[in-house]
Enzyme design. Sequence first.
Site, PDB file in Angstrom:
ATOM      1  N   ARG A   1     -18.790  -8.196   4.048  1.00 26.41           N
ATOM      2  CA  ARG A   1     -18.272  -7.028   4.788  1.00 26.41           C
ATOM      3  C   ARG A   1     -17.180  -7.481   5.760  1.00 26.41           C
ATOM      4  O   ARG A   1     -16.177  -6.807   5.965  1.00 26.41           O
ATOM      5  CB  ARG A   1     -19.405  -6.300   5.539  1.00 26.41           C
TER       6      ARG A   1
ATOM      7  N   TYR B   1      -4.053  17.327   3.803  1.00 31.70           N
ATOM      8  CA  TYR B   1      -5.058  17.217   2.751  1.00 31.70           C
ATOM      9  C   TYR B   1      -6.356  17.903   3.211  1.00 31.70           C
ATOM     10  O   TYR B   1      -6.771  17.726   4.362  1.00 31.70           O
ATOM     11  CB  TYR B   1      -5.282  15.732   2.433  1.00 31.70           C
TER      12      TYR B   1
ATOM     13  N   ASP C   1      -0.053   9.564   7.225  1.00 32.07           N
ATOM     14  CA  ASP C   1      -0.641   9.500   5.883  1.00 32.07           C
ATOM     15  C   ASP C   1       0.528   9.538   4.896  1.00 32.07           C
ATOM     16  O   ASP C   1       1.207  10.550   4.754  1.00 32.07           O
ATOM     17  CB  ASP C   1      -1.594  10.688   5.679  1.00 32.07           C
TER      18      ASP C   1
ATOM     19  N   LYS D   1      -4.223   7.008  -5.388  1.00 27.57           N
ATOM     20  CA  LYS D   1      -3.097   7.722  -5.959  1.00 27.57           C
ATOM     21  C   LYS D   1      -2.040   6.731  -6.472  1.00 27.57           C
ATOM     22  O   LYS D   1      -2.323   5.950  -7.340  1.00 27.57           O
ATOM     23  CB  LYS D   1      -2.546   8.701  -4.923  1.00 27.57           C
TER      24      LYS D   1
END
Length: 385
Positions: free
Chosen positions: A63, A115, A187, A212
């Site tokens: 992690r 979004y 973004d 994307k």
Amino acid sequence: MTSSPTWPRRSTGTPAPKTFATRLLHTGHEVDPVTGAAAVPIYQVSMFDQPGLETPGEFDYARSGNPTRKALEGVLATLDEGAGAFAFGSGMAALSTVLMLFSAGDHLVVTDDCYGGTYRVLTRVFSRFGLKATFVDTSDPEAVRAAFRPETKGLLVETVSNPFLRRTDVKAMSALARTYGALLLVDNTFLSPYLSRPLTEGADIVVHSATKFLGGHSDVIAGTVAVRTPELAKEVYFLQNAVGAVLGPQDCFLLQRGIKTLQVRMERQVRTAAALARWLAGRHEIEKVYYPGIGAVVSFRLASDAMTSSFVEALKLPLLGVSLGAVESILTVPARHSHASVPAAERERRGITDALIRFSVGLEDVEDLQADLANALGRAFREAA
Ligand code: PLP
């Protein structure tokens, strides 16, 4: 006994590659230093044996750090021209982690046609922890200025908004954020680092849904964050490790592979999108086309809501659903897909009705796409008449 060779053998005397196309491939991580493998190995591991109690290794627990993720994060920082970059389990995990830089009582100014998931996490999750948000049209700097309050600590914008593809001027937003002492978060999912690098225009933090264009092949869910300063890199690394929404090594590998072809994919997809936007604007079955002159996504409004279902049924080529930025064209009906989580009244107010279509242009031939769209538009128009 022969001694093992070491890599990279080309490091000495080689000038740092400058152009974006070269940086996609050559960032310093492209050859495995242990074996010379031509792709970064997938370190599928959760912990790392330590050399000794007093001599910790570079990695201890995956992690906190993993070599496959580290290689990817190096590439991401290079592409976005940041002081550091971080890979997360999704775009929403990336965004949510950076929103944790803020505290209860802080206020954000946010792009209004953002979004749907961003709207949802702000209004239904972070609102419960006292983070407030005002949604405004960030393509209008005066509207943004008017929305600032004394407790405004952040400005969150999308370079190209969703689904109306309105552009926001990052330099103007950066000037406003500086004036009010707020962080500018961008973004940049719809443009990718190939078309826009907001950190070079004054943004503090850039987020991508790497699901994307960065990934590009509809095979990985991932998110990235890149930051302008080493101080922010320290803070985001702290949160990445503390919150733990990291990207797994297999997905890091896939994302790195997708990134290698980002430029060639985008060049072709943008060219096709611009041609389709021009062609769509001349069709009588379409009320309006939204194309910002950049990027590979085109939105358009059909002549009526009644056309949508037969239009979608008649299409043969695009995938139908909630994504964009892939090698295959993807058709989204924002009211049913990407913005279904926005309350109906708010969708209506923003003009997100069934007639609004978002088309993410893939690598298909432009003439095949036009033929498919022409057939579906004609049929839907006749059936709705
Ligand atoms: N930001 C934008 C602009 C998006 O379009 C999306 C997803 O569609 C996200 C963030 C969220 O990314 P993810 O689906 O990878 O969590």
